[in-house]
Scaffold this active site. Structure first.
Site, PDB file in Angstrom:
ATOM      1  N   PRO A 203       0.816  -1.219   0.000  1.00  0.00           N
ATOM      2  CA  PRO A 203       0.000   0.000   0.000  1.00  0.00           C
ATOM      3  C   PRO A 203       0.845   1.263   0.000  1.00  0.00           C
ATOM      4  O   PRO A 203       2.069   1.213   0.124  1.00  0.00           O
ATOM      5  CB  PRO A 203      -0.778  -0.129   1.309  1.00  0.00           C
ATOM      6  CG  PRO A 203       0.221  -0.773   2.234  1.00  0.00           C
ATOM      7  CD  PRO A 203       1.016  -1.736   1.365  1.00  0.00           C
ATOM      8  N   LYS A 228       4.912  -5.213  -6.407  1.00  0.00           N
ATOM      9  CA  LYS A 228       4.093  -4.221  -7.104  1.00  0.00           C
ATOM     10  C   LYS A 228       3.693  -3.171  -6.077  1.00  0.00           C
ATOM     11  O   LYS A 228       2.782  -3.357  -5.277  1.00  0.00           O
ATOM     12  CB  LYS A 228       2.838  -4.843  -7.714  1.00  0.00           C
ATOM     13  CG  LYS A 228       2.129  -3.879  -8.688  1.00  0.00           C
ATOM     14  CD  LYS A 228       0.666  -4.188  -8.868  1.00  0.00           C
ATOM     15  CE  LYS A 228      -0.206  -3.579  -7.801  1.00  0.00           C
ATOM     16  NZ  LYS A 228      -0.154  -2.086  -7.727  1.00  0.00           N
ATOM     17  N   GLU A 231       0.480   2.668  -6.727  1.00  0.00           N
ATOM     18  CA  GLU A 231       0.744   3.634  -7.796  1.00  0.00           C
ATOM     19  C   GLU A 231       1.001   5.038  -7.254  1.00  0.00           C
ATOM     20  O   GLU A 231       1.646   5.856  -7.920  1.00  0.00           O
ATOM     21  CB  GLU A 231      -0.427   3.666  -8.778  1.00  0.00           C
ATOM     22  CG  GLU A 231      -1.767   4.043  -8.180  1.00  0.00           C
ATOM     23  CD  GLU A 231      -2.510   2.864  -7.575  1.00  0.00           C
ATOM     24  OE1 GLU A 231      -3.663   3.056  -7.153  1.00  0.00           O
ATOM     25  OE2 GLU A 231      -1.943   1.746  -7.509  1.00  0.00           O
ATOM     26  N   GLY A 284      -3.685  -4.236   2.060  1.00  0.00           N
ATOM     27  CA  GLY A 284      -4.595  -3.315   1.384  1.00  0.00           C
ATOM     28  C   GLY A 284      -6.015  -3.531   1.858  1.00  0.00           C
ATOM     29  O   GLY A 284      -6.255  -4.057   2.949  1.00  0.00           O
ATOM     30  N   SER A 285      -6.960  -3.169   1.022  1.00  0.00           N
ATOM     31  CA  SER A 285      -8.369  -3.241   1.404  1.00  0.00           C
ATOM     32  C   SER A 285      -8.881  -4.676   1.414  1.00  0.00           C
ATOM     33  O   SER A 285      -8.371  -5.545   0.695  1.00  0.00           O
ATOM     34  CB  SER A 285      -9.220  -2.415   0.439  1.00  0.00           C
ATOM     35  OG  SER A 285      -9.302  -3.046  -0.827  1.00  0.00           O
ATOM     36  N   THR A 287     -11.715  -5.624   0.233  1.00  0.00           N
ATOM     37  CA  THR A 287     -12.326  -5.866  -1.077  1.00  0.00           C
ATOM     38  C   THR A 287     -11.304  -6.396  -2.069  1.00  0.00           C
ATOM     39  O   THR A 287     -11.542  -7.404  -2.754  1.00  0.00           O
ATOM     40  CB  THR A 287     -12.956  -4.569  -1.620  1.00  0.00           C
ATOM     41  OG1 THR A 287     -13.969  -4.119  -0.714  1.00  0.00           O
ATOM     42  CG2 THR A 287     -13.577  -4.803  -2.988  1.00  0.00           C
ATOM     43  N   THR A 288     -10.160  -5.742  -2.159  1.00  0.00           N
ATOM     44  CA  THR A 288      -9.111  -6.205  -3.075  1.00  0.00           C
ATOM     45  C   THR A 288      -8.545  -7.532  -2.612  1.00  0.00           C
ATOM     46  O   THR A 288      -8.237  -8.407  -3.432  1.00  0.00           O
ATOM     47  CB  THR A 288      -7.992  -5.156  -3.169  1.00  0.00           C
ATOM     48  OG1 THR A 288      -8.544  -3.917  -3.627  1.00  0.00           O
ATOM     49  CG2 THR A 288      -6.905  -5.604  -4.131  1.00  0.00           C
ATOM     50  N   GLU A 306      -2.938  -8.697   5.033  1.00  0.00           N
ATOM     51  CA  GLU A 306      -3.254  -7.749   6.106  1.00  0.00           C
ATOM     52  C   GLU A 306      -4.213  -6.753   5.495  1.00  0.00           C
ATOM     53  O   GLU A 306      -3.834  -5.943   4.655  1.00  0.00           O
ATOM     54  CB  GLU A 306      -1.973  -7.092   6.618  1.00  0.00           C
ATOM     55  CG  GLU A 306      -2.195  -6.287   7.882  1.00  0.00           C
ATOM     56  CD  GLU A 306      -2.290  -4.810   7.595  1.00  0.00           C
ATOM     57  OE1 GLU A 306      -3.439  -4.296   7.653  1.00  0.00           O
ATOM     58  OE2 GLU A 306      -1.273  -4.174   7.316  1.00  0.00           O
ATOM     59  N   CYS A 340      -3.793   1.310   9.038  1.00  0.00           N
ATOM     60  CA  CYS A 340      -4.783   0.243   9.177  1.00  0.00           C
ATOM     61  C   CYS A 340      -5.118  -0.057  10.630  1.00  0.00           C
ATOM     62  O   CYS A 340      -6.144  -0.680  10.913  1.00  0.00           O
ATOM     63  CB  CYS A 340      -4.287  -1.016   8.474  1.00  0.00           C
ATOM     64  SG  CYS A 340      -2.632  -1.497   8.993  1.00  0.00           S
ATOM     65  N   THR A 439     -12.472   4.632   8.203  1.00  0.00           N
ATOM     66  CA  THR A 439     -12.367   6.028   7.778  1.00  0.00           C
ATOM     67  C   THR A 439     -11.098   6.306   6.991  1.00  0.00           C
ATOM     68  O   THR A 439     -11.124   6.881   5.908  1.00  0.00           O
ATOM     69  CB  THR A 439     -12.421   6.963   9.003  1.00  0.00           C
ATOM     70  OG1 THR A 439     -13.636   6.743   9.708  1.00  0.00           O
ATOM     71  CG2 THR A 439     -12.339   8.418   8.562  1.00  0.00           C
TER      72      THR A 439
END
Length: 535
Positions: A203, A228, A231, A284-285, A287-288, A306, A340, A439
């Site tokens: 992230p 990776k 971005e 990351g999230s 969802t991902t 995580e 996080c 948030t």
């Protein structure tokens, strides 16, 4: 040789607009700062001097694959979140580059796994030493691309380097086992072996530490990696690649493929579904994370994740108010609330509620200063982009529309579109977005509760469970609550819990596996049972 000079020239042209006050020109052997006034508007030039001495070798814009700096067919801009200005153009890798990186990592793995633990340890230690030697430059890169206050960026670099130091030591402690079997003529051995190539997706909020926490463990175990980076913050990952190369990490062991948000989905899918990849590590999230789990399932890859959190911060009547406020400040507003493990909802018992809210508001007004991360005294930098600001704004407006009261803050900051005032809300109820939606910003909503059971029920209602905090002076209550909170990490009378020596990770939909600590290296090792008969 001509190719090398051309690549350096490309890097120089791309970095001509990279970092105010640090324009570069090519020369044999690398890039050097160009003379002349700093480009860009005054808003950027105000901190140009702080970047003018940055090591040109650390300002990389190409991908790093197989030990070489390689351009991509396209580039994408990286922006300074404080001003919105483009910092520079970075290689926009696609599926072709991703597969090439995996191939390079696999070929390197076939050699790296045979390198002795002592030598791997030595190389990681050299990488650590180089990070410490270059800590000031690395910190300034973090501040430039993420907006994080420079003091916090320095802290991240030390934290990041300590993972390399820690895993350089753990590399020499990968032990197997001997099991006594019922048969007298047999012996059972358990070996620990590196799993293979690891796809590492990181992230933007900790662009250096989230890499070394994963990569340090992977390399110590004998694995190789394809990183990776986010971005928004690729420069930190590329600077680490330069230092890894200087440390003597063999070609192909550490690879970096930056890409734009447009290419992120296909690049992530390419490295996570490649049959040569044996392990996926992602921060990351949620969802991902679920999408990547689907990719991993098709070929049954090992996974560490995580993911998101909704950390409760509970203040019981027996708590020391000053201590609780200090913990709340540290837990909530580090990195402008963009971590996080940041406290997401403050549950305060009725008897101490008013005193806590008053003291918390006073501490926020006294100690928090919004500004550019390079400005001395800044504690709250910009959020990473305007989308992040809109999310905080939406949560505040939703809460106020449902009866919450703004104690302090509550709106965008006049400094620019990516800045938001540190905000404290009271009279918050559980039907508000801020209580069940992470948030990732400088918003502290306070919910009043009456009983311990009520607080535990609210905290455990979330479908995620990364971290939780609570303040109490009651020993019996401390044990009860610590055991009952459904999270992977608990801070008891403490707002800062991260440490390289301790396992980091969550339960429920906050992830799988643990990072850091003596357990972190196990995520990159396979157990092999060997039955030795005929004795």
């Amino acid at each position: 040789m001509a190719t090398c000079i051309w690549l350096r020239s490309c890097g120089a042209r791309r970095l001509g607009s990279t970092f105010p006050g640090c324009r570069l020109r090519p020369r044999a052997g690398g890039l050097v700062p160009a003379s002349g006034p700093a480009p860009g508007p005054a808003q950027l030039r105000c901190y140009a001097g702080r970047l003018a001495g940055l090591s040109a070798a650390l300002l990389r814009t190409d991908s790093f694959v197989g030990g070489r700096w390689l351009p991509a067919a396209a580039t994408f801009p990286v922006q300074d979140p404080a001003s919105g200005a483009a910092l520079g153009m970075v290689a926009d890798c696609g599926v072709r580059e991703a597969r090439a990186a995996v191939r390079a990592a696999y070929e390197a793995f076939c050699r790296w796994r045979e390198v002795s633990a002592k030598e791997r340890s030595s190389l990681l230690r050299k990488w650590y030493n180089l990070m410490i030697q270059n800590k000031d430059d690395l910190a300034r890169i973090i501040t430039a691309e993420s907006g994080k206050p420079l003091k916090e960026a320095h802290g991240e670099i030390l934290y990041s380097a300590f993972f390399l130091e820690w895993f350089s030591e753990e590399a020499r402690r990968v032990y197997g086992d001997i099991i006594h079997t019922p048969a007298k003529d047999r012996r059972a051995l358990v070996l620990k072996q590196p799993i293979g190539v690891a796809a590492v997706i990181t992230p933007w909020n900790f662009p250096s530490a989230m890499i070394t926490r994963k990569v340090g463990a992977a390399l110590a175990a004998g694995c190789t990696v394809v990183v990776k980076p986010a971005e928004d913050t690729p420069f930190s990952a590329l600077a680490l690649a330069e230092l890894a190369s200087q440390a003597g990490i063999p070609s192909g062991v550490y690879n970096v493929i930056p890409c734009s948000r447009k290419n992120a989905k296909e690049v992530g899918e390419a490295i996570c579904t490649d049959p040569l990849v044996s392990k996926i590590s992602f921060t990351g999230s949620t969802t991902t994370g679920k999408i990547l789990l689907h990719h991993a399932a098709n070929s049954v890859k090992r996974v560490s994740m995580e993911l998101g959190g909704l950390a409760p911060f509970i203040v019981f009547d027996s708590a020391n108010v000053d201590q609780a406020v200090a913990g709340a400040m540290a837990s909530k507003f580090r990195n402008t609330g963009q971590t996080c493990v940041c406290s997401n909802q403050f549950l305060v018992q009725r008897g101490i509620h008013d005193a806590f809210v008053k003291a918390f508001a006073e501490a926020m007004k006294k100690n928090l200063r919004v500004g550019n991360g390079f400005e001395e005294g800044t504690t709250q930098g910009p959020l990473i982009n305007e989308k992040a600001v809109e999310k905080v704004e939406k949560q505040v407006n939703d809460a106020v529309s449902k009866g919450a009261t703004v104690v302090t803050g509550g709106k965008r900051h006049q400094l620019g579109k990516n800045f938001f005032e540190p905000t404290l809300l009271c009279n918050v109820t559980q039907d508000m977005l801020c209580t069940h939606e992470e948030t990732f910003g400088p918003l502290a909503p306070v919910i009043k509760f009456d009983t311990e059971e009520e607080a535990i029920a609210i905290a455990n209602a979330a479908d995620v469970g990364l971290a939780g905090y609570f303040y109490s002076q009651d020993p019996a209550q401390i044990w009860r609550v610590a055991e009952q909170l459904e999270v992977g990490m608990v801070g008891v009378n403490e707002g800062l819990i991260s440490s390289v020596e301790c396992p980091f990770g969550g339960v429920k939909q906050s992830g799988l596996g643990r990072e850091g600590s003596k357990y972190g290296i196990d995520e990159y090792l396979e157990l092999k049972y060997v039955c030795y008969g005929g004795l």
